[in-house]
Structures are given as structure tokens and as C-alpha cells.
Write an enzyme that holds these catalytic residues in place. Structure first.
Site, mmCIF file in Angstrom:
data_model
loop_
_atom_site.group_PDB
_atom_site.id
_atom_site.type_symbol
_atom_site.label_atom_id
_atom_site.label_comp_id
_atom_site.label_asym_id
_atom_site.label_seq_id
_atom_site.Cartn_x
_atom_site.Cartn_y
_atom_site.Cartn_z
ATOM 1 N N SER A 169 0.852 -1.194 0.000
ATOM 2 C CA SER A 169 0.000 0.000 0.000
ATOM 3 C C SER A 169 0.883 1.238 0.000
ATOM 4 O O SER A 169 2.011 1.208 0.520
ATOM 5 C CB SER A 169 -0.867 0.032 1.257
ATOM 6 O OG SER A 169 -1.508 1.292 1.393
ATOM 7 N N TYR A 228 -1.641 -1.069 10.422
ATOM 8 C CA TYR A 228 -1.763 -1.304 8.975
ATOM 9 C C TYR A 228 -0.525 -0.778 8.254
ATOM 10 O O TYR A 228 0.076 -1.480 7.424
ATOM 11 C CB TYR A 228 -3.027 -0.611 8.467
ATOM 12 C CG TYR A 228 -3.286 -0.775 6.985
ATOM 13 C CD1 TYR A 228 -3.827 -1.950 6.482
ATOM 14 C CD2 TYR A 228 -3.008 0.265 6.089
ATOM 15 C CE1 TYR A 228 -4.074 -2.104 5.121
ATOM 16 C CE2 TYR A 228 -3.250 0.127 4.735
ATOM 17 C CZ TYR A 228 -3.792 -1.060 4.255
ATOM 18 O OH TYR A 228 -4.034 -1.200 2.905
HETATM 19 P P1 NAD Z 1 -11.496 -5.505 0.852
HETATM 20 O O1 NAD Z 1 -11.734 -5.233 2.297
HETATM 21 O O2 NAD Z 1 -12.569 -5.201 -0.135
HETATM 22 O O3 NAD Z 1 -11.000 -7.019 0.653
HETATM 23 C C1 NAD Z 1 -10.098 -7.622 1.554
HETATM 24 C C2 NAD Z 1 -10.151 -9.120 1.328
HETATM 25 O O4 NAD Z 1 -9.310 -9.770 2.304
HETATM 26 C C3 NAD Z 1 -11.555 -9.689 1.508
HETATM 27 O O5 NAD Z 1 -11.801 -10.675 0.533
HETATM 28 C C4 NAD Z 1 -11.474 -10.333 2.900
HETATM 29 O O6 NAD Z 1 -12.380 -11.416 3.048
HETATM 30 C C5 NAD Z 1 -10.045 -10.833 2.911
HETATM 31 N N1 NAD Z 1 -9.571 -11.073 4.268
HETATM 32 C C6 NAD Z 1 -9.478 -10.180 5.278
HETATM 33 N N2 NAD Z 1 -9.058 -10.804 6.399
HETATM 34 C C7 NAD Z 1 -8.868 -12.107 6.080
HETATM 35 C C8 NAD Z 1 -8.467 -13.255 6.818
HETATM 36 N N3 NAD Z 1 -8.178 -13.191 8.137
HETATM 37 N N4 NAD Z 1 -8.390 -14.448 6.170
HETATM 38 C C9 NAD Z 1 -8.702 -14.550 4.868
HETATM 39 N N5 NAD Z 1 -9.108 -13.492 4.116
HETATM 40 C C10 NAD Z 1 -9.196 -12.291 4.722
HETATM 41 O O7 NAD Z 1 -10.198 -4.688 0.494
HETATM 42 P P2 NAD Z 1 -9.437 -4.374 -0.873
HETATM 43 O O8 NAD Z 1 -9.425 -2.913 -0.985
HETATM 44 O O9 NAD Z 1 -9.900 -5.203 -2.003
HETATM 45 O O10 NAD Z 1 -7.975 -4.814 -0.395
HETATM 46 C C11 NAD Z 1 -7.207 -5.824 -0.996
HETATM 47 C C12 NAD Z 1 -5.767 -5.542 -0.644
HETATM 48 O O11 NAD Z 1 -5.380 -4.274 -1.198
HETATM 49 C C13 NAD Z 1 -5.509 -5.452 0.863
HETATM 50 O O12 NAD Z 1 -4.285 -6.066 1.181
HETATM 51 C C14 NAD Z 1 -5.420 -3.945 1.103
HETATM 52 O O13 NAD Z 1 -4.627 -3.628 2.214
HETATM 53 C C15 NAD Z 1 -4.773 -3.498 -0.190
HETATM 54 N N6 NAD Z 1 -4.964 -2.070 -0.491
HETATM 55 C C16 NAD Z 1 -6.187 -1.562 -0.787
HETATM 56 C C17 NAD Z 1 -6.309 -0.199 -1.069
HETATM 57 C C18 NAD Z 1 -7.623 0.438 -1.434
HETATM 58 O O14 NAD Z 1 -7.668 1.659 -1.615
HETATM 59 N N7 NAD Z 1 -8.712 -0.302 -1.575
HETATM 60 C C19 NAD Z 1 -5.189 0.622 -1.025
HETATM 61 C C20 NAD Z 1 -3.961 0.073 -0.707
HETATM 62 C C21 NAD Z 1 -3.853 -1.285 -0.444
#
Ligand code: NAD
Length: 244
Positions: free
Chosen positions: A141, A155
Site C-alpha cells: 500500500s 496497517y
Molecule cells: P477488501 O476489504 O474489499 O478485501 C479484503 C479481502 O481480504 C476480503 O476478501 C477479505 O475477506 C479478505 N480477508 C481479510 N481478512 C482475512 C483473513 N483473516 N483471512 C482470509 N481473508 C481475509 O479490500 P481491498 O481494498 O480489495 O484490499 C485488498 C488488498 O489491497 C488489501 O491487502 C489492502 O490492504 C490493499 N490495499 C487496498 C487499497 C484500497 O484503496 N482499496 C489501497 C492500498 C492497499
């Protein structure tokens, strides 16, 4: 051409869900991991038998998860491991959790899911990744390299750790024929964002819009394809220029 298999964590929604679609379009077979059973987690066609319910926060369960994955690989090869699952706990009203408001349980939960599980999963599935001469992609991230108005300290530390882990793994796995890279998204339109992020975007992001999950998924696909065959140990910013 042989079917390529990937393991994708956090596939139920957001970036993970878009990644399933992009890889399916390229003819990949996708094994998915989520905390939830298939009926609640994943709604895409023909994936029921490819879904594994597991909590990545339970580090003692990682070897068992890897064993289930192995049993689902007909040729013993895993061409891609995408460590996408992540959690970002918030305070009241979506507020940022600083050091003063983060307890030990939250620290451990975030580090286990976002960081340590990725290393243990790669370790457990190394023989299958080496057999395929495959790729690992870790989803970090922008918050791993700069303070953010909403993301909490646990985080941020977990994502900075994951960026360091990516470099370490690129060094360790490179001689074994496995490439390890990271993508660092900025503000992507998913459930993980805090309320109000879209209002901040004009100040934070030179391109003045949120990114889409498909834009991120295509970058993950690039890193798992031959188009990136000499890229190893990179962390690709995908944030509309926010890092500048
Ligand atoms: P989201 O919350 O929509 O999805 C997160 C996913 O992780 C979900 O499918 C959830 O079920 C799964 N998950 C969480 N805890 C878990 C566990 N203990 N065991 C198994 N699965 C688990 O979020 P997203 O935005 O799609 O994020 C995906 C990745 O991208 C993450 O690592 C997040 O940190 C990263 N990210 C997202 C953004 C953003 O702006 N959306 C920015 C930077 C990084």
C-alpha cells in the site's frame, strides 16, 4: 498450452474479486482463499470446488491450507501466489488508529493477516512455485511509505513490512526461478476505504479520481505474466501519481 494455476487470498470482493475476473479471461485456473464459505464469499462461475475457507490470521492453520492447495494442483505446479488479503481496522466513525489507540490484540491480528501469513504461505508452497517457475505478488500500500490521514499505524507498519519482505523474498527466491514483486495501491474504490476518502482525492491524487479494482488487477496480471519476465523485487505504485 498447459493450464496455469494461481492461489489468490482475499478473493471475495474488492481487488481480489476483480483479479479473479482478469485472470479467468486469460485462461488461468484460480484457487481462492477467504474467511467465508463459498456461498457467501465468491459468486463467479465454476469456482465452488476451487474455493478454500480459511482464516489467514490463524498462523497454525497455514500448513493445512497449503496441503489443501497441493491436493488441488493436478500437475503439482503453482504459477502464481497473490497475497491480497488485508485488514485495516479503524476507530470510531472510521477514524485513524494511532499508537495511543492500538492495543496488542489489534497489532497481532493485523501483522498476522497482512504480513506473517504471506511469508508462511510462500514457504509452505515453495516447492510448487519452484516447479512452475512461478511468481509471487504481494499487495502492499502507499501507506507503507507515507503517513495517511485514515490508515492506522498497525496497517502502515504491516505494509512497510510487506514491502521489505518482498525485497527479501525476491533475493531468496530469485535463484530458485521464482519472481517476487509487490503492487502498492493508493486510493482504490473498495470497501476497505474510510468514509470521506473520495472527498480527499482531489488533494491527494494528481489524477483526481479513485482507482478501479480492474486497474489494480491488470497490474497483478502483468506481474504474473511473461511480459514482466525480468522484473523481480519491484514495488509498483498504482495510485494516479499520489506518491509524487
Ligand atoms: P477488501 O476489504 O474489499 O478485501 C479484503 C479481502 O481480504 C476480503 O476478501 C477479505 O475477506 C479478505 N480477508 C481479510 N481478512 C482475512 C483473513 N483473516 N483471512 C482470509 N481473508 C481475509 O479490500 P481491498 O481494498 O480489495 O484490499 C485488498 C488488498 O489491497 C488489501 O491487502 C489492502 O490492504 C490493499 N490495499 C487496498 C487499497 C484500497 O484503496 N482499496 C489501497 C492500498 C492497499
Amino acid at each position: 498450452m498447459d493450464t496455469k494455476y494461481m492461489l489468490l487470498t482475499g478473493a471475495s470482493r474488492g481487488i481480489g474479486h476483480a483479479t479473479v475476473k482478469v485472470f479467468q479471461e486469460q485462461g488461468w485456473r484460480i484457487l481462492t482463499v477467504s474467511r467465508h464459505p463459498f456461498s457467501e464469499a465468491c459468486r463467479w462461475p465454476a469456482a465452488r470446488e476451487s474455493h478454500i475457507q480459511a482464516d489467514l490470521g490463524d498462523l497454525d492453520g497455514i500448513e493445512q491450507l497449503a496441503q489443501i492447495v497441493r491436493e488441488k494442483l493436478p500437475n503439482g505446479q503453482l504459477a502464481a501466489l497473490v497475497n491480497n488479503a488485508g485488514i485495516s481496522p479503524k476507530g470510531e466513525g472510521g477514524s485513524r488508529l494511532g499508537v495511543l489507540h492500538t492495543d496488542a490484540t489489534t497489532w497481532m491480528q493485523v501483522l498476522n493477516v497482512n504480513l506473517i501469513s504471506t511469508a508462511l504461505l510462500a514457504k509452505a508452497l515453495a516447492p510448487e512455485l519452484i516447479a512452475a517457475q512461478g511468481s509471487i505478488v504481494n499487495v502492499t500500500s502507499i501507506v507503507g511509505s507515507r503517513v495517511h490521514p485514515f490508515a492506522g499505524v498497525a496497517y502502515a507498519a504491516s505494509k512497510a513490512g510487506l514491502a521489505a519482505l518482498t525485497r527479501e523474498m525476491a533475493h531468496e527466491f530469485g535463484p530458485l526461478g521464482v519472481r517476487v514483486n509487490a503492487i502498492a495501491p493508493g486510493e482504490i474504490s473498495t470497501d476497505i476505504l474510510s468514509p470521506g476518502t473520495d472527498k480527499l482525492v482531489k488533494d491527494l491524487v494528481p489524477m483526481q479520481r479513485l482507482g478501479t479494482t480492474t486497474e489494480v488487477a491488470k497490474t497483478i496480471q502483468f506481474l504474473c505474466s511473461d511480459a514482466s519476465s525480468y522484473i523481480n523485487g519491484a514495488e509498483i505504485h498504482i495510485n494516479g501519481g499520489q506518491h509524487v
